[in-house]
Scaffold this active site. Structure first.
Site, mmCIF file in Angstrom:
data_model
loop_
_atom_site.group_PDB
_atom_site.id
_atom_site.type_symbol
_atom_site.label_atom_id
_atom_site.label_comp_id
_atom_site.label_asym_id
_atom_site.label_seq_id
_atom_site.Cartn_x
_atom_site.Cartn_y
_atom_site.Cartn_z
ATOM 1 N N LYS A 1 -94.910 4.522 120.558
ATOM 2 C CA LYS A 1 -95.279 3.523 121.614
ATOM 3 C C LYS A 1 -96.514 3.244 121.401
ATOM 4 O O LYS A 1 -96.595 1.986 121.541
ATOM 5 C CB LYS A 1 -95.292 4.642 122.840
ATOM 6 C CG LYS A 1 -95.781 3.803 124.247
ATOM 7 C CD LYS A 1 -94.591 2.681 124.448
ATOM 8 C CE LYS A 1 -95.416 1.828 125.320
ATOM 9 N NZ LYS A 1 -95.727 2.269 126.927
ATOM 10 N N LYS B 1 -106.109 1.113 127.566
ATOM 11 C CA LYS B 1 -106.113 2.366 127.436
ATOM 12 C C LYS B 1 -105.370 2.790 126.285
ATOM 13 O O LYS B 1 -105.579 3.623 125.393
ATOM 14 C CB LYS B 1 -105.650 2.970 128.816
ATOM 15 C CG LYS B 1 -105.405 4.529 128.868
ATOM 16 C CD LYS B 1 -103.996 4.809 128.565
ATOM 17 C CE LYS B 1 -102.937 4.545 129.571
ATOM 18 N NZ LYS B 1 -101.582 5.008 129.373
#
Length: 308
Positions: free
Chosen positions: A172, A240
């Site tokens: 990811k 983030k």
């Protein structure tokens, strides 16, 4: 036997994902920090639980889709967390984007309670979440993934076993690097066209049929030109994710100069209070740096949503 499913985290992504699990016929118990998501699911037939522990007590598989690693740890290990209601044999599927190290720490903390973990972050954005077409990148035991595949198939079209625990998060983060750097390239092209006096809409029309064609060209760039900075995926969340990628790379002594640059630009957006805008707002950082304005207009009907 039909698996009983719990779902924790009913935000932009989690709510439609949970609805798809429910529509696939799985008995569903839900919990969320705020009420609107819970009310939407209970109206559709789900059962509300008073705590993550109660979700676990009623479930064979619990899915978490929250903001970051500390949030996952709180709902899994906190005073009212999943482990407080878990029975040996429970599976936790964490679909939050965190980090490989966070996934491995969580798996180690769950093991003494007899709970197994799949780290299974997703890509495909809120559109993919609504349509059940997400790509799911899973780390963990392959046999465990196969047992959970029917649940995951309710939410995603492509389910890839990436390797042991943490591998799903690694893949990811690779996805996020490619998404962010493509976004930077498109934003730079918009800025150059505008500064050189070329209509950015014309530039996009010209390049969209060639090698520069991409999801970002087709979906994010038109939103910029429509002055649409509503989030399908927020600047805060992209920043983030890139932070996690840089931390993972640092642990491997791997330089990621492009990732570091685009992370700094997203940080600049946050500093100006734009963390809640969509990631297409990256163009604004280049406008400030280059003293240029990318003209906004009605071009490109049918533009899509921002990706995860």
């Amino acid at each position: 036997m039909q698996l009983r499913v719990g779902f924790i985290g009913l935000g932009i992504m989690g709510r439609p994902m949970a609805l798809n699990v429910l529509r696939a016929g799985f008995p569903l118990t839900v919990w969320n920090r705020s009420r609107p998501g819970v009310e939407a699911l209970t109206a559709a037939g789900a059962t509300a639980a008073p705590s993550p522990a109660d979700v676990a007590a009623r479930s064979d598989v619990v899915i978490t889709m929250v903001t970051d690693a500390p949030d996952v740890e709180e709902v899994a290990l906190g005073p009212e967390g999943i482990v407080r209601g878990a029975r040996p044999g429970l599976t936790l599927i964490d679909m939050t984007t965190t980090s490989p190290d966070a996934a491995r720490r969580l798996a180690a903390a769950l093991a003494p309670h007899g709970v197994e973990l799949l780290d299974a972050p997703v890509t495909g954005g809120d559109v993919g979440a609504r349509e059940g077409t997400l790509t799911i990148m899973a780390g963990g035991d392959a046999a465990l993934l196969e047992r959970c595949r029917p649940v995951l198939a309710a939410m995603g079209r492509r389910i890839v076993h990436c390797g042991p625990t943490g591998a799903g998060q690694t893949v990811k983060l690779c996805n996020q690097i490619m998404v962010a750097l493509t976004n930077l390239g498109v934003s730079e092209a918009l800025a150059l066209a505008a500064k050189a006096g070329v209509d950015p809409a014309t530039m996009l029309e010209a390049v969209s049929g060639g090698a520069a064609r991409s999801w970002t060209v087709e979906h994010l760039a038109p939103r910029v030109l429509r002055d649409d900075f509503q989030p399908g995926f927020k600047v805060d969340h992209q920043a983030k994710d890139l932070r996690h990628a840089l931390e993972a790379a640092r642990g491997l002594a791997l330089p990621l100069p492009g990732t570091a640059l685009v992370h700094e630009l997203f940080t600049a957006l946050q500093a100006r209070g734009l963390g809640g805008e969509g990631t297409q707002a990256l163009v604004k950082a280049l406008e400030w740096l280059g003293d240029v304005w990318v003209p906004r207009g009605p071009w490109a009907e049918g533009a899509g949503e921002a990706p995860r």
